[in-house]
Design a protein around this motif. Structure first.
Motif, PDB file in Angstrom:
ATOM      1  N   LYS A  34       0.816  -1.209   0.000  1.00  0.00           N
ATOM      2  CA  LYS A  34       0.000   0.000   0.000  1.00  0.00           C
ATOM      3  C   LYS A  34       0.854   1.265   0.000  1.00  0.00           C
ATOM      4  N   ARG A  35       1.999   1.186   0.643  1.00  0.00           N
ATOM      5  CA  ARG A  35       2.884   2.340   0.765  1.00  0.00           C
ATOM      6  C   ARG A  35       4.295   1.852   1.067  1.00  0.00           C
ATOM      7  N   ILE A  36       5.270   2.727   0.878  1.00  0.00           N
ATOM      8  CA  ILE A  36       6.666   2.411   1.181  1.00  0.00           C
ATOM      9  C   ILE A  36       7.149   3.387   2.243  1.00  0.00           C
ATOM     10  N   ILE A  37       7.848   2.872   3.245  1.00  0.00           N
ATOM     11  CA  ILE A  37       8.468   3.706   4.273  1.00  0.00           C
ATOM     12  C   ILE A  37       9.971   3.470   4.212  1.00  0.00           C
ATOM     13  N   VAL A  38      10.731   4.538   4.007  1.00  0.00           N
ATOM     14  CA  VAL A  38      12.190   4.443   3.966  1.00  0.00           C
ATOM     15  C   VAL A  38      12.753   4.986   5.274  1.00  0.00           C
ATOM     16  N   PHE A  39      13.522   4.138   5.967  1.00  0.00           N
ATOM     17  CA  PHE A  39      14.226   4.554   7.172  1.00  0.00           C
ATOM     18  C   PHE A  39      15.704   4.739   6.850  1.00  0.00           C
ATOM     19  N   GLY A  40      16.299   5.813   7.346  1.00  0.00           N
ATOM     20  CA  GLY A  40      17.725   6.029   7.137  1.00  0.00           C
ATOM     21  C   GLY A  40      18.183   7.313   7.788  1.00  0.00           C
ATOM     22  N   ARG A  41      19.487   7.561   7.696  1.00  0.00           N
ATOM     23  CA  ARG A  41      20.056   8.831   8.174  1.00  0.00           C
ATOM     24  C   ARG A  41      19.903   9.835   7.029  1.00  0.00           C
ATOM     25  N   ILE A  42      18.720  10.354   6.893  1.00  0.00           N
ATOM     26  CA  ILE A  42      18.334  11.113   5.709  1.00  0.00           C
ATOM     27  C   ILE A  42      18.167  12.582   6.091  1.00  0.00           C
ATOM     28  N   PRO A  43      18.682  13.525   5.263  1.00  0.00           N
ATOM     29  CA  PRO A  43      19.199  13.343   3.897  1.00  0.00           C
ATOM     30  C   PRO A  43      20.606  12.756   3.866  1.00  0.00           C
ATOM     31  N   ASN A  44      20.871  11.977   2.834  1.00  0.00           N
ATOM     32  CA  ASN A  44      22.212  11.448   2.603  1.00  0.00           C
ATOM     33  C   ASN A  44      22.363  11.061   1.135  1.00  0.00           C
ATOM     34  N   PRO A  45      23.587  10.896   0.660  1.00  0.00           N
ATOM     35  CA  PRO A  45      23.783  10.592  -0.763  1.00  0.00           C
ATOM     36  C   PRO A  45      23.251   9.227  -1.165  1.00  0.00           C
ATOM     37  N   THR A  46      23.271   8.259  -0.265  1.00  0.00           N
ATOM     38  CA  THR A  46      22.765   6.927  -0.617  1.00  0.00           C
ATOM     39  C   THR A  46      21.307   7.000  -1.025  1.00  0.00           C
ATOM     40  N   PHE A  47      20.479   7.639  -0.217  1.00  0.00           N
ATOM     41  CA  PHE A  47      19.065   7.769  -0.564  1.00  0.00           C
ATOM     42  C   PHE A  47      18.884   8.532  -1.869  1.00  0.00           C
ATOM     43  N   ASP A  48      19.588   9.650  -2.014  1.00  0.00           N
ATOM     44  CA  ASP A  48      19.406  10.487  -3.198  1.00  0.00           C
ATOM     45  C   ASP A  48      19.917   9.815  -4.470  1.00  0.00           C
ATOM     46  N   TYR A  49      20.998   9.075  -4.391  1.00  0.00           N
ATOM     47  CA  TYR A  49      21.599   8.497  -5.597  1.00  0.00           C
ATOM     48  C   TYR A  49      20.933   7.208  -6.040  1.00  0.00           C
ATOM     49  N   TYR A  50      20.313   6.491  -5.115  1.00  0.00           N
ATOM     50  CA  TYR A  50      19.777   5.175  -5.466  1.00  0.00           C
ATOM     51  C   TYR A  50      18.260   5.056  -5.352  1.00  0.00           C
ATOM     52  N   ARG A 249      39.738  21.493   2.729  1.00  0.00           N
ATOM     53  CA  ARG A 249      38.378  21.788   3.174  1.00  0.00           C
ATOM     54  C   ARG A 249      37.864  20.691   4.086  1.00  0.00           C
ATOM     55  N   GLU A 250      37.059  21.080   5.050  1.00  0.00           N
ATOM     56  CA  GLU A 250      36.426  20.113   5.937  1.00  0.00           C
ATOM     57  C   GLU A 250      35.297  19.409   5.191  1.00  0.00           C
ATOM     58  N   PRO A 251      35.147  18.105   5.384  1.00  0.00           N
ATOM     59  CA  PRO A 251      33.949  17.443   4.848  1.00  0.00           C
ATOM     60  C   PRO A 251      32.697  18.132   5.377  1.00  0.00           C
ATOM     61  N   MET A 252      31.678  18.261   4.532  1.00  0.00           N
ATOM     62  CA  MET A 252      30.492  19.023   4.910  1.00  0.00           C
ATOM     63  C   MET A 252      29.242  18.156   4.841  1.00  0.00           C
ATOM     64  N   PRO A 253      28.185  18.546   5.533  1.00  0.00           N
ATOM     65  CA  PRO A 253      26.925  17.815   5.452  1.00  0.00           C
ATOM     66  C   PRO A 253      26.428  17.735   4.007  1.00  0.00           C
ATOM     67  N   TRP A 254      25.638  16.715   3.725  1.00  0.00           N
ATOM     68  CA  TRP A 254      25.213  16.422   2.367  1.00  0.00           C
ATOM     69  C   TRP A 254      24.485  17.600   1.722  1.00  0.00           C
ATOM     70  N   ALA A 255      23.563  18.219   2.422  1.00  0.00           N
ATOM     71  CA  ALA A 255      22.806  19.325   1.833  1.00  0.00           C
ATOM     72  C   ALA A 255      23.734  20.488   1.477  1.00  0.00           C
ATOM     73  N   GLU A 256      24.734  20.756   2.298  1.00  0.00           N
ATOM     74  CA  GLU A 256      25.687  21.827   1.999  1.00  0.00           C
ATOM     75  C   GLU A 256      26.561  21.468   0.804  1.00  0.00           C
ATOM     76  N   TYR A 257      26.910  20.202   0.700  1.00  0.00           N
ATOM     77  CA  TYR A 257      27.730  19.770  -0.428  1.00  0.00           C
ATOM     78  C   TYR A 257      26.978  19.943  -1.747  1.00  0.00           C
ATOM     79  N   LEU A 258      25.694  19.607  -1.745  1.00  0.00           N
ATOM     80  CA  LEU A 258      24.887  19.813  -2.949  1.00  0.00           C
ATOM     81  C   LEU A 258      24.824  21.295  -3.316  1.00  0.00           C
ATOM     82  N   ALA A 259      24.652  22.150  -2.310  1.00  0.00           N
ATOM     83  CA  ALA A 259      24.546  23.583  -2.565  1.00  0.00           C
ATOM     84  C   ALA A 259      25.861  24.178  -3.042  1.00  0.00           C
TER      85      ALA A 259
END
Length: 367
Positions: A34-50, A249-259
């Motif tokens: 009926k529906r899909i529920i995705v659990f994860g440390r989201i936002p992250n590149p794994t969810f966005d890329y796959y 540069r310091e590694p940055m959170p995913w949303a900042e990296y996209l921006a």
């Protein structure tokens, strides 16, 4: 000594928790979805890329996303829900799955890393290995009781998960994730005439930092208009100290990296992969990052990126002389960079079209 350590690592790796399907699982949902529920440390590149673009494909059931980083699981409707765990699980998520098992249409796990190999490997720091143990490996002891499907990002990773007959799910990013402003071109050097070279690594690529350092030092000495930026964690920073025209540069959170890519360009993006047990299971997601910056990508010949030379995309052996020569050519030749970036752009565009198929094992199972 190295061989002894490797044998010990493999021995430990074989004894770490692995995904196992529940008794009676068929590799498909238990009942209509009926529906899909995705659990994860989201936002992250794994969810966005796959997953993100596939969940939006025509014919897919409605979905929602729940971040596992909170202590409590949000209120969710379990009736007919198919649960997808994106790499990780938390105690609260495991409790939610167990308490709602009779109402769920199934439980799936998506993996895009050979996590036991990372835990026993030599590049990841202790805290990251501990995190992987706690969030990715230890939960399997409970999760496996309810697991129906496992997806893997590459054929090699799927072969490492042979007991669960993992379904291969290669990266399929949404177009807006890597085309930012929507343009298909605009590959150029910096407005001041400099050529910016980038290496955006995670914390498990210490060997590649060491490999690149003398190469970049020579390139910067030979080409005054070249500049270099590197993403480096605490351990990798020391490798790059002492070089002029290098920005650490310091590694940055995913949303900042996209921006970050919305405001600038990188001319050359380096993606070396050392021959290693962990890297054998890598997928080619760094192509997507390079395309977002409209960079000319340079990739290691590898299982992830291939060996074919019948393309403008640059795939070269993991050898210092070869990398130095190619980087110098790219610094000197604006047109070559444009062609290489354009070829990679087309490859990523093909990756994007794969999202149209959705999650096929779920697509035809909805009510």
């Amino acid at each position: 000594m190295t061989r002894v350590r490797e044998r010990l690592a493999r021995w430990i790796e074989r004894r770490l928790p692995q995904p196992r399907l529940r008794q009676g699982a068929t590799g498909s949902p238990r009942r209509p979805v009926k529906r899909i529920i995705v659990f994860g440390r989201i936002p992250n590149p794994t969810f966005d890329y796959y997953l993100a673009a596939r969940l939006e494909a025509p014919g897919m059931p409605p979905y929602e996303v729940a971040d596992i980083r909170g202590r409590d699981t949000p209120a969710l409707n379990a009736d007919g829900a198919f649960v997808v765990l994106c790499r990780y699980a938390s105690p609260s998520v495991l409790r939610w799955i167990e308490s709602n098992a009779k109402h769920l249409s199934g439980v799936g796990l998506f993996l895009d890393d050979d996590i036991p190999a990372v835990v026993t490997g030599k590049d990841a720091d202790f805290l990251y290995r501990l995190f992987l143990w706690y969030r990715a490996l230890w939960p399997l002891r409970r999760l496996n009781r309810n697991l129906d499907i496992v997806w893997a990002s590459t054929p090699h990773l799927a072969s490492r998960l042979a007991r669960v007959e993992a379904i291969i799910l290669p990266p399929a990013p949404a177009k807006e994730l890597w085309r930012g402003d929507g343009s298909d071109g605009d590959w150029h050097c910096q407005s001041n005439g400099d050529v910016l070279i980038g290496y955006h690594a995670t914390g498990v690529h210490l060997e590649e930092h060491r490999f690149l350092r003398p190469i970049i030092a020579e390139v910067l000495r030979a080409r005054p208009r070249a500049r270099f930026e590197v993403f480096a964690d605490r351990r990798a920073k020391a490798i790059w100290h002492g070089l002029d025209r290098v920005q650490i540069r310091e590694p940055m959170p995913w949303a900042e990296y996209l921006a970050d890519a919305n405001t600038r360009r990188i001319d050359i993006m380096l993606v070396p992969l050392s021959p290693s047990h962990v890297n054998e299971s890598r997928s080619p997601t760094k192509r997507i990052d390079a395309a977002r910056y409209k960079a000319a990508g340079v990739f290691s010949e590898s299982i992830a990126y291939g060996w074919s030379r019948d393309t403008e995309e640059l795939r070269i052996p993991y050898a210092a002389d070869a990398w130095r020569e190619v980087i110098l050519q790219l610094v000197d030749d604006d047109e070559l960079r444009r062609r290489v970036a354009g070829a990679m752009h087309q490859t990523v565009l093909q990756m994007t079209t794969a999202a149209d198929t959705g999650l096929e094992v779920l697509e035809g199972r909805q009510v």
